[in-house]
Design an enzyme around this catalytic site. Structure first.
Site, PDB file in Angstrom:
ATOM      1  CG  ASP A 153     -29.090  80.611 -65.883  1.00 44.27           C
ATOM      2  OD1 ASP A 153     -30.014  81.156 -65.285  1.00 44.27           O
ATOM      3  OD2 ASP A 153     -29.274  79.902 -66.886  1.00 44.27           O
ATOM      4  CG  HIS A 225     -33.482  80.637 -66.041  1.00 44.62           C
ATOM      5  ND1 HIS A 225     -32.218  80.733 -66.575  1.00 44.62           N
ATOM      6  CD2 HIS A 225     -34.321  80.561 -67.090  1.00 44.62           C
ATOM      7  CE1 HIS A 225     -32.297  80.732 -67.891  1.00 44.62           C
ATOM      8  NE2 HIS A 225     -33.567  80.627 -68.235  1.00 44.62           N
ATOM      9  CB  SER A 562     -33.921  79.042 -70.969  1.00 46.53           C
ATOM     10  OG  SER A 562     -33.654  80.407 -70.996  1.00 46.53           O
TER      11      SER A 562
END
Ligand code: NAG
Ligand code: NAG
Ligand code: NAG
Ligand code: NAG
Ligand code: NAG
Ligand code: NAG
Length: 773
Positions: A153, A225, A562
């Site tokens: 990620d 994220h 996600s």
């Protein structure tokens, strides 16, 4: 970056060329040369890896001429489990290397995108309650204790309270990973046990001239994220976590006592590409070697041929080593065929809602009330404010459409000051519209869904008081504004509501089947919570990712597949802790066959766009039920041979497959792909009738199971035998399904088969595409 801009997962924007300029006469691009697997055996040393690198070097040298040129060309040598390298080559050199007898495939170093709504249309917010496995699975699986779960990620914010290691024992000795230190003071601990970053594929794409700074030499998360997804997988218990006071409660990941590691492969977007195949393969190769037990990837690209897909190739190797790989399905829904990460050895996850909403009730002076949502602050006073349709606040030089959408520069502040601005959703990020409204001097904003976004409401951290309402209610607000000279309205500050109904509802943005690479494999496999999820955030960025927004928050809501993917990865971590001997396929089967297709009203799950009935093309086998997955009764297991048969069917020849797998394998003469022992069934086109065999393995106590069928109109389905008796654990039994057309029709039909011993329900969806007769 994740808020506000909406992220249409634009497949067309996959521009497959790199911008690396070398000698003027030949454009070089970065390629991946894939050569199968390594068989190092035990006692492998660095010298063995160096030898592999040397062979890669020699191979390249024989094509580019000199040792120097070869050294310059190679950006990665994959030496541990995955055999191959990434190199900057001319087209012709790449084409020549592809013919080398030891090479399986050569493909461009493609870029991929993160699957959150970091984007131009869908936005984000949420948390984990209502979804996190209940006490019993937590307890039985010891909260995922000592299982090592990693993500690929944007890195991690290591100081986040979700990654504190209080009460954790020493790191398991089998862990071979490391924590790459850097000038930012990045440190690991007993919770966050590993962090590495991979940027050479990204830099190769950007070109030698691109200017990079220290933010590229760290596993630290500058986007939010990666911290969000990693804490959803296995964040520690953090009491009192909330977003601007909303959703207050204890935040924790799916496997709260797991050890976590991050492999940073995603960087600031270049032409919309954030994560590159060359880096992804390098990260997988290292993660397998380091000893991770589960891998989670909330990113993806265009679904392509498996041998040209670095993620699919790398996931195959991980799967072969017993490491389940969980990936997001993508945020390109509701367009059919938009699902990515479709390889059958990946567990692919769609997104749906939780039973938690952040209500902001909109009231009009005529008495109408509408349920909206937001994570913004309250209007300054508890009174009605003038409403203005953004179209009526158009600046002189702009179009009505641009004004209606509240695009930048399209709104005249003179007309808006002190009023509630009514904007239509679409075209730009939702929070960006709140920025436009704020800058125009509006006191608040009502954001009305367009027809496509329908009923999908997302609670955004808007920059001014705001409420987002659905399409139908939006039409009513526009009609009210038309009907009166001085329209006025008000909305409440957001309130957290739990146990809302119906839930789950499929998110409109969640990518849909059919699978465009192998239509016989249903994708996504399951759905899990991915709307308004609260989890850890990076303190390097503001909740809106807007530069002038100086707010910093340890937790934030985000939406996207996600966010659903790491929920499943956390549950897989629990199952792996509880059943260390189960294969990735068995774990996946357990999750799929126990999933539910009904919502909390007992009715079939709905689709968030238009509230029509959702189908397996949106949710696969259904919404995960972790407690049932721990005791599924029976599983559809798979061996490496099954995967290789699958590749034969997919058109790869024996030579290619042997190189790919490192096995000595023969493709059987005739293969029926429908025999592939997947936990769901898809028959893309049915002419008259088809029969196929599946096999079930007993992972519970001895029991007798009988089959019940759900047969859609126009078809007949029979099962032979319809009773299976298992005397032992591990015993396998096959059954034959025959699906026959009784009345031809073109519409996709949905049926299913459920095996039950009275205690367990082992449910398999059956999807039949165009029925031809
Ligand atoms: C480094 O680069 C990033 C991304 O391009 C940028 O946002 C950041 O401001 C830069 N930092 C410094 C210290 O220059
Ligand atoms: C959140 O809950 C905790 C524990 O119940 C409480 O102490 C805290 O004040 C709450 N915070 C907010 C912002 O509501
Ligand atoms: C409307 O918005 C688009 C996209 O931002 C822009 O290209 C165009 O110039 C704007 N103005 C008008 C009058 O269409
Ligand atoms: C209209 O004018 C505004 C303010 O000067 C400007 O920001 C915007 O870009 C202009 N739009 C077009 C289409 O020229
Ligand atoms: C409101 O009025 C505008 C302009 O006359 C029209 O285009 C629109 O359809 C009306 N909307 C509703 C919901 O009545
Ligand atoms: C296998 O496929 C590769 C790539 O298409 C081709 O070059 C090779 O000749 C094939 N081998 C056989 C035995 O068919």
């Amino acid at each position: 970056m994740w808020y506000g801009k909406h992220f249409i997962f634009l497949l067309l924007s996959f521009i497959l060329f790199s911008v690396f300029h070398a000698p003027a006469f030949a454009i070089k691009k970065s390629y991946i040369v894939y050569m199968g697997s390594h068989d190092h055996g035990k006692g492998v040393t660095d010298a063995d890896f160096d030898r592999v690198t040397q062979t890669h070097h020699e191979l390249v040298q024989s094509y580019v001429g000199s040792s120097e040129k070869a050294k310059e060309a190679i950006i990665y040598s994959y030496t541990r489990h995955i055999n191959g390298f990434a190199a900057i080559l001319e087209d012709e050199e790449a084409a020549d290397i592809a013919k080398h007898p030891e090479v399986v495939s050569v493909f461009l170093n493609k870029g991929r995108r993160l699957h959150t709504t970091h984007s131009w249309e869908f936005m984000d917010l949420e948390r984990n309650d209502g979804v996190i496995p209940s006490e019993s699975l937590f307890r039985k699986a010891r909260y995922g204790e000592d299982t090592i779960i990693a993500n690929l990620d944007t890195g991690v914010w290591p100081e986040s309270p979700s990654f504190r290691d209080e009460g954790m024992e020493v790191i398991p000795s089998r862990w071979k990973g490391t924590c790459q230190h850097d000038i930012t003071g990045f440190r690991c601990n007993r919770k966050l046990i590993g962090a590495r970053y991979f940027n050479k594929g990204y830099i190769a794409y950007a070109g030698a001239d691109a200017k990079f700074n220290s933010t590229l030499n760290t596993a630290r998360d500058y986007e939010g994220h990666g911290s969000h997804t990693l804490s959803t997988i296995g964040g520690a218990f953090v009491p009192g976590a909330n977003v601007f006071g909303m959703g207050n409660g204890t935040a924790e990941g799916g496997s709260p006592k797991a050890r976590l590691a991050t492999y940073k492969v995603c960087w600031p977007p270049l032409d919309g590409n954030e994560c590159f195949d060359a880096d992804i393969i390098a990260a997988f190769d290292m993660a397998i070697y380091d000893g991770v037990d589960v891998l989670s990837l909330s990113l993806g690209g265009l679904a392509t041929d498996y041998f040209d897909d670095g993620l699919a190739i790398a996931a195959f190797h991980a799967n072969n080593k017993g490491i389940p790989v969980i990936c997001s399905a993508g945020n390109s829904g509701p367009t059919p065929g938009s699902v990515s990460n479709v390889a059958p050895w990946i567990l692919t996850v769609g997104a749906s809602t939780l039973d938690r909403e952040f209500d902001t009730i909109v009231q009009l002076h005529n008495g109408q009330r509408f349920k909206g949502t937001s994570l913004s602050r309250a209007l300054p006073e508890n009174k009605f404010y003038p409403l203005i349709n953004a179209a009526d606040a158009k600046s002189a030089n702009e179009s009505v459409l641009n004004a209606t959408l509240c695009l930048r520069g399209a709104i005249d502040p003179e007309k808006v000051r002190g009023k509630i601005l009514v904007c239509l959703r679409g075209s730009i990020a939702r929070v960006e519209k709140s920025l436009v409204a704020l800058e125009a001097g509006a006191v608040g904003m009502i954001l009305c869904n367009d027809m496509l976004s329908g009923n999908e409401l997302i609670a955004d951290p808007h920059l001014l008081p705001a409420s987002q309402i659905n399409y139908e209610d939006g039409v009513a607000v526009y009609a009210y504004m038309n009907s009166t000279k001085n329209p006025v309205g008000y909305f409440d500050p957001p309130k957290t509501k739990l146990q809302t109904k119906p839930a789950p509802v499929m998110a409109a943005f969640s990518s849909r089947g059919p699978n465009t690479v192998t239509p016989e494999i249903l994708k996504p496999d399951v759905t899990a919570p991915g709307v308004n999820i609260i989890a850890a955030y990076s303190e390097a960025v503001s909740p809106t990712d807007m530069a002038f927004d100086k707010r910093r928050v340890p937790f934030i809501t985000m939406s996207g597949t996600s966010m659903s993917c790491p929920h499943v990865a956390g549950v897989v971590g629990l199952l792996k802790t509880l059943h260390p001997d189960w294969s990735p396929a068995a774990i996946k089967s357990a999750i799929m066959t126990t999933a539910r297709t009904r919502d909390n009203t007992g009715k079939p799950m709905l689709d968030g766009g238009d509230y029509s009935k959702a189908t397996p093309l949106a949710y696969g086998s259904g919404h995960i039920r972790p407690n049932r997955a721990m005791d599924p009764g029976l599983v559809y297991d798979l061996t490496t041979h099954d995967y290789l048969h699958f590749l034969c069917f997919s058109g790869y020849n024996q030579t290619q497959i042997n190189k790919f797998s490192g096995a000595d394998y023969r493709c059987p003469g005739v293969i029926n792909i429908l025999d592939y022992n997947y936990p769901s069934v898809t028959i893309p086109k049915l002419y008259s009738s088809v029969s196929f065999t599946r096999r079930l393995k007993n992972v519970g106590s001895p029991a007798t199971y009988s089959a019940s069928l759900k047969v859609p109109a126009g078809l007949s389905i029979t099962v032979q035998p319809n009773v299976l008796k298992f005397d032992n654990i591990g015993e396998e039994k096959s059954f034959k399904l025959t699906v026959q057309v009784t009345r031809p029709g073109k519409a996709t039909a949905f049926g299913g088969i459920t095996w039950s011993d009275g205690k367990h329900q082992v449910r398999t969806p059956i999807v039949v595409g165009g029925v031809r007769g």
